[in-house]
Scaffold this motif. Structure first.
Motif, PDB file in Angstrom:
ATOM      1  N   MET A  95      10.991  28.349  56.244  1.00 47.80           N
ATOM      2  CA  MET A  95      11.043  27.182  55.410  1.00 47.80           C
ATOM      3  C   MET A  95      10.966  27.129  54.110  1.00 47.80           C
ATOM      4  O   MET A  95       9.804  27.671  53.828  1.00 47.80           O
ATOM      5  N   ASN A  96      11.306  26.303  53.223  1.00 43.61           N
ATOM      6  CA  ASN A  96      10.904  26.165  51.958  1.00 43.61           C
ATOM      7  C   ASN A  96       9.390  25.852  51.691  1.00 43.61           C
ATOM      8  O   ASN A  96       8.985  24.893  52.805  1.00 43.61           O
ATOM      9  N   GLU A  97       8.585  25.961  50.929  1.00 42.49           N
ATOM     10  CA  GLU A  97       7.321  26.038  50.959  1.00 42.49           C
ATOM     11  C   GLU A  97       7.017  24.493  50.781  1.00 42.49           C
ATOM     12  O   GLU A  97       5.848  24.162  51.443  1.00 42.49           O
ATOM     13  N   GLU A  98       7.683  23.810  50.068  1.00 43.41           N
ATOM     14  CA  GLU A  98       7.445  22.215  49.766  1.00 43.41           C
ATOM     15  C   GLU A  98       7.526  21.400  51.251  1.00 43.41           C
ATOM     16  O   GLU A  98       7.012  20.666  51.654  1.00 43.41           O
ATOM     17  N   LEU A  99       8.894  21.992  51.836  1.00 45.45           N
ATOM     18  CA  LEU A  99       8.879  21.609  53.209  1.00 45.45           C
ATOM     19  C   LEU A  99       8.033  21.818  54.285  1.00 45.45           C
ATOM     20  O   LEU A  99       7.652  20.700  55.142  1.00 45.45           O
ATOM     21  N   GLU A 100       7.622  23.052  54.154  1.00 51.31           N
ATOM     22  CA  GLU A 100       6.549  23.582  55.218  1.00 51.31           C
ATOM     23  C   GLU A 100       5.282  22.712  54.994  1.00 51.31           C
ATOM     24  O   GLU A 100       4.577  22.343  55.911  1.00 51.31           O
ATOM     25  N   SER A 101       5.018  22.516  53.809  1.00 55.28           N
ATOM     26  CA  SER A 101       3.569  21.667  53.167  1.00 55.28           C
ATOM     27  C   SER A 101       3.724  20.241  53.865  1.00 55.28           C
ATOM     28  O   SER A 101       2.963  19.893  54.282  1.00 55.28           O
ATOM     29  N   LEU A 102       5.081  19.682  53.519  1.00 55.43           N
ATOM     30  CA  LEU A 102       5.316  18.310  54.110  1.00 55.43           C
ATOM     31  C   LEU A 102       4.802  18.361  55.502  1.00 55.43           C
ATOM     32  O   LEU A 102       4.469  17.552  56.207  1.00 55.43           O
ATOM     33  N   ALA A 103       5.652  19.144  56.314  1.00 57.30           N
ATOM     34  CA  ALA A 103       5.650  19.543  57.822  1.00 57.30           C
ATOM     35  C   ALA A 103       4.100  19.533  58.192  1.00 57.30           C
ATOM     36  O   ALA A 103       3.659  18.884  59.318  1.00 57.30           O
ATOM     37  N   VAL A 104       3.192  20.149  57.710  1.00 50.99           N
ATOM     38  CA  VAL A 104       1.921  20.542  58.060  1.00 50.99           C
ATOM     39  C   VAL A 104       1.219  19.145  57.783  1.00 50.99           C
ATOM     40  O   VAL A 104       0.283  18.692  58.472  1.00 50.99           O
ATOM     41  N   ARG A 105       1.585  18.375  56.511  1.00 50.12           N
ATOM     42  CA  ARG A 105       0.710  17.139  56.375  1.00 50.12           C
ATOM     43  C   ARG A 105       1.168  16.181  57.436  1.00 50.12           C
ATOM     44  O   ARG A 105       0.433  15.397  58.109  1.00 50.12           O
ATOM     45  N   LEU A 106       2.439  16.262  57.980  1.00 54.57           N
ATOM     46  CA  LEU A 106       3.055  15.228  58.969  1.00 54.57           C
ATOM     47  C   LEU A 106       2.225  15.535  60.335  1.00 54.57           C
ATOM     48  O   LEU A 106       1.939  14.771  61.180  1.00 54.57           O
ATOM     49  N   ARG A 107       2.240  16.965  60.571  1.00 52.99           N
ATOM     50  CA  ARG A 107       1.434  17.419  61.891  1.00 52.99           C
ATOM     51  C   ARG A 107       0.196  16.752  61.997  1.00 52.99           C
ATOM     52  O   ARG A 107      -0.208  16.179  63.059  1.00 52.99           O
ATOM     53  N   GLU A 108      -0.508  17.106  60.874  1.00 48.35           N
ATOM     54  CA  GLU A 108      -1.773  16.519  60.817  1.00 48.35           C
ATOM     55  C   GLU A 108      -2.009  15.092  60.854  1.00 48.35           C
ATOM     56  O   GLU A 108      -2.994  14.500  61.543  1.00 48.35           O
ATOM     57  N   PHE A 109      -1.376  14.104  60.092  1.00 49.26           N
ATOM     58  CA  PHE A 109      -1.280  13.012  60.370  1.00 49.26           C
ATOM     59  C   PHE A 109      -0.963  12.554  61.598  1.00 49.26           C
ATOM     60  O   PHE A 109      -1.754  11.505  62.161  1.00 49.26           O
ATOM     61  N   ALA A 110      -0.003  12.949  62.342  1.00 48.32           N
ATOM     62  CA  ALA A 110       0.150  12.705  63.835  1.00 48.32           C
ATOM     63  C   ALA A 110      -0.926  12.941  64.807  1.00 48.32           C
ATOM     64  O   ALA A 110      -1.435  12.087  65.606  1.00 48.32           O
ATOM     65  N   ARG A 111      -1.780  13.981  64.338  1.00 51.17           N
ATOM     66  CA  ARG A 111      -2.602  14.572  65.154  1.00 51.17           C
ATOM     67  C   ARG A 111      -3.897  13.712  65.163  1.00 51.17           C
ATOM     68  O   ARG A 111      -4.552  13.281  66.105  1.00 51.17           O
ATOM     69  N   GLU A 112      -4.393  13.091  63.762  1.00 55.07           N
ATOM     70  CA  GLU A 112      -5.118  12.147  63.453  1.00 55.07           C
ATOM     71  C   GLU A 112      -5.238  11.007  64.177  1.00 55.07           C
ATOM     72  O   GLU A 112      -6.077  10.245  64.341  1.00 55.07           O
ATOM     73  N   GLY A 113      -3.713  10.486  64.189  1.00 56.29           N
ATOM     74  CA  GLY A 113      -3.796   9.141  64.735  1.00 56.29           C
ATOM     75  C   GLY A 113      -3.353   9.220  66.266  1.00 56.29           C
ATOM     76  O   GLY A 113      -2.972   8.097  66.892  1.00 56.29           O
ATOM     77  N   ASP A 114      -3.300  10.369  66.776  1.00 54.44           N
ATOM     78  CA  ASP A 114      -3.223  10.615  68.188  1.00 54.44           C
ATOM     79  C   ASP A 114      -1.740  10.254  68.547  1.00 54.44           C
ATOM     80  O   ASP A 114      -1.730   9.432  69.549  1.00 54.44           O
ATOM     81  N   TRP A 115      -0.931  10.451  67.810  1.00 55.53           N
ATOM     82  CA  TRP A 115       0.335  10.120  68.057  1.00 55.53           C
ATOM     83  C   TRP A 115       1.283  11.295  68.291  1.00 55.53           C
ATOM     84  O   TRP A 115       2.719  10.978  68.770  1.00 55.53           O
ATOM     85  N   GLU A 116       0.803  12.533  68.666  1.00 52.92           N
ATOM     86  CA  GLU A 116       1.710  13.549  69.123  1.00 52.92           C
ATOM     87  C   GLU A 116       2.260  13.255  70.157  1.00 52.92           C
ATOM     88  O   GLU A 116       3.448  13.699  70.576  1.00 52.92           O
ATOM     89  N   ARG A 117       1.711  12.591  71.182  1.00 49.29           N
ATOM     90  CA  ARG A 117       2.366  12.530  72.486  1.00 49.29           C
ATOM     91  C   ARG A 117       3.383  11.225  72.293  1.00 49.29           C
ATOM     92  O   ARG A 117       4.555  11.442  73.302  1.00 49.29           O
ATOM     93  N   PHE A 118       3.884  10.838  71.411  1.00 47.26           N
ATOM     94  CA  PHE A 118       4.777   9.732  71.057  1.00 47.26           C
ATOM     95  C   PHE A 118       5.962  10.915  70.209  1.00 47.26           C
ATOM     96  O   PHE A 118       7.208  10.101  70.105  1.00 47.26           O
ATOM     97  N   HIS A 119       5.351  11.688  69.623  1.00 45.36           N
ATOM     98  CA  HIS A 119       6.538  12.411  68.784  1.00 45.36           C
ATOM     99  C   HIS A 119       7.518  13.364  69.685  1.00 45.36           C
ATOM    100  O   HIS A 119       7.338  14.389  69.278  1.00 45.36           O
ATOM    101  N   THR A 120       8.108  13.040  70.657  1.00 46.76           N
ATOM    102  CA  THR A 120       8.978  13.654  71.304  1.00 46.76           C
ATOM    103  C   THR A 120      10.246  13.801  70.530  1.00 46.76           C
ATOM    104  O   THR A 120      10.579  12.775  69.597  1.00 46.76           O
ATOM    105  N   PRO A 121      11.039  14.700  70.819  1.00 50.95           N
ATOM    106  CA  PRO A 121      12.381  15.037  70.058  1.00 50.95           C
ATOM    107  C   PRO A 121      13.109  13.701  70.066  1.00 50.95           C
ATOM    108  O   PRO A 121      13.898  13.092  69.151  1.00 50.95           O
ATOM    109  N   LYS A 122      13.008  13.262  71.452  1.00 56.15           N
ATOM    110  CA  LYS A 122      13.915  11.868  71.624  1.00 56.15           C
ATOM    111  C   LYS A 122      13.526  10.712  70.665  1.00 56.15           C
ATOM    112  O   LYS A 122      14.235  10.008  69.963  1.00 56.15           O
ATOM    113  N   ASN A 123      12.150  10.448  70.911  1.00 57.85           N
ATOM    114  CA  ASN A 123      11.659   9.432  70.036  1.00 57.85           C
ATOM    115  C   ASN A 123      11.942   9.565  68.573  1.00 57.85           C
ATOM    116  O   ASN A 123      12.181   8.549  67.819  1.00 57.85           O
TER     117      ASN A 123
END
Length: 117
Positions: A1-29
């Motif tokens: 993946m493009n470096e900037e998109l990968e960096s964004l994905a990592v930030r989003l992953r961390e944001f979801a983890r910090e908010g305990d939202w990973e369980r809501f981040h299903t592909p359907k949702n």
């Protein structure tokens, strides 16, 4: 993946983890949230003329920019959850479109090409 998109994905992953939202981040949702945000983007253009949509005023452009950001964030998050490389997926799709919509057969035409084989 493009470096900037990968960096964004990592930030989003961390944001979801910090908010305990990973369980809501299903592909359907995430796909549903993406569709909702795309609808909000469309709403910004709904009553504009073709000319107004090509050069929106400052306030409208700011709202469009925010909605484009939302759409991008949900798309990147969905791709990350599914393990899809967005740049590779887009590159593959563009190559398919270039094959299906040859310039000589489709130049200036809005007609659809047959489905990909």
């Amino acid at each position: 993946m493009n470096e900037e998109l990968e960096s964004l994905a990592v930030r989003l992953r961390e944001f979801a983890r910090e908010g305990d939202w990973e369980r809501f981040h299903t592909p359907k949702n995430l796909a549903m949230a993406l569709a909702g945000e795309a609808g909000e983007l469309v709403a910004e253009f709904q009553w504009l003329t073709a000319e107004e949509s090509a050069s929106p005023d400052t306030d409208t452009l700011a709202r469009i920019r925010a909605e484009l950001g939302d759409v991008t964030l949900y798309l990147v998050r969905l791709a990350d959850v599914l393990g899809v490389d967005l740049v590779a997926a887009a590159t593959d799709k563009l190559a398919d479109n270039e094959r299906r919509y040859d310039a000589t057969g489709y130049r200036g035409s809005a007609r659809k090409a047959p489905p990909s084989a």
